[in-house]
Enzyme design. Structure first.
Site, PDB file in Angstrom:
ATOM      1  N   HIS A 122       2.943   3.422  -8.965  1.00 60.39           N
ATOM      2  CA  HIS A 122       2.720   2.019  -9.323  1.00 60.39           C
ATOM      3  C   HIS A 122       3.979   1.427  -9.973  1.00 60.39           C
ATOM      4  O   HIS A 122       4.344   0.278  -9.716  1.00 60.39           O
ATOM      5  CB  HIS A 122       1.531   1.901 -10.276  1.00 60.39           C
TER       6      HIS A 122
ATOM      7  N   ASP B 196       0.819  -1.208   0.000  1.00 61.46           N
ATOM      8  CA  ASP B 196       0.000   0.000   0.000  1.00 61.46           C
ATOM      9  C   ASP B 196       0.855   1.261   0.000  1.00 61.46           C
ATOM     10  O   ASP B 196       1.980   1.256   0.501  1.00 61.46           O
ATOM     11  CB  ASP B 196      -0.905  -0.010   1.241  1.00 61.46           C
TER      12      ASP B 196
ATOM     13  N   LEU C 111      10.927 -20.514  -3.466  1.00 60.16           N
ATOM     14  CA  LEU C 111       9.894 -19.598  -2.990  1.00 60.16           C
ATOM     15  C   LEU C 111       8.683 -19.719  -3.892  1.00 60.16           C
ATOM     16  O   LEU C 111       8.815 -19.814  -5.121  1.00 60.16           O
ATOM     17  CB  LEU C 111      10.399 -18.146  -3.018  1.00 60.16           C
TER      18      LEU C 111
END
Length: 243
Positions: free
Chosen positions: A50, A33, A144
């Protein structure tokens, strides 16, 4: 909230000072965020924020690989984000596609498996095709598991699952990973909400909120979140062993 200033970045092949390898969380969930606010503070259009989200995400992915975190789930685009201006939505869709294209080599070199959770039907066809390519290319990687939540909503996730707990767990979007329940949840930018992210899966997750905007959330801030996690006594509804 985040606190402390004892976080020290790690060198290439060691766990950062102050962290205990046996207590590293296996699954970390993150709401990335503050990207638009980061851009606004710099007098830039939201798209610059962004754009700055992706390098920070890739940095955290690599750190997870180094430190032994097995699953990283990140909230990239919620079911509610479609209400944003169309030009911003289009930019994000193109950004996700470009990120998957341009960082495939990093995923392969670091043995990262990439999966998408959320309903892909509304996504642009070119992004859907890139998602298919990336997930197929990385499916055998095992260091991962990166879950990108795109057009994802926690309530929708619950509704599409069966109402039988064992089947329910399997049917949740995170059922594609061996570790579907996050140990640690991180939200940047100072917001203190879950925002319809992993509504079922976060029931016993340790929550960590930081004022850092996502593009500013680097290795030092990540270490501080992990240190906070390692200082806690997880009880899962049971009695505190120190009580």
């Amino acid at each position: 909230m985040a606190s402390g200033n004892d976080a020290k970045p790690s060198s290439e092949n060691e766990l950062p000072a102050g962290l205990i390898r046996e207590q590293i969380p296996k699954h970390v969930a993150v709401i990335m965020d503050g990207n638009r606010r980061w851009a606004k503070k710099k007098g830039l259009p939201p798209m610059f924020g962004h754009d700055a989200m992706i390098p920070r995400l890739i940095e955290v992915v690599v750190l997870c690989c180094k430190w032994g975190i097995k699953v990283l789930t990140v909230y990239a685009f919620s079911t509610e984000n479609w209400s944003r201006p169309q030009v911003e939505v289009d930019f994000l869709m193109e950004l996700f596609e470009r990120m998957l294209q341009e960082h495939e080599e990093i995923f392969m070199r670091n043995e990262v498996r990439v999966s998408i959770i959320g309903n892909p039907v509304k996504l642009p066809i070119s992004l859907q095709n890139q998602i298919t390519k990336t997930t197929e290319t990385t499916i055998r990687n095992s260091k991962l598991h990166l879950l990108l939540a795109i057009n994802y909503g926690g309530k929708d996730d619950i509704l599409q699952a069966y109402i039988n707990e064992s089947l329910f767990d399997e049917e949740l979007e995170t059922g594609i990973t061996e570790l579907p329940y996050p140990d640690l949840f991180i939200r940047t930018s100072g917001e203190l909400r879950l925002s319809n992210f992993l509504a079922w899966q976060l029931a016993y997750t340790e929550l960590y909120f930081t004022e850092s905007l996502w593009p500013d959330f680097g290795e030092r801030e990540f270490i501080m979140a992990l240190q906070s996690f390692q200082r806690r006594q997880r009880r899962f509804g049971g009695q505190d062993i120190n009580a």
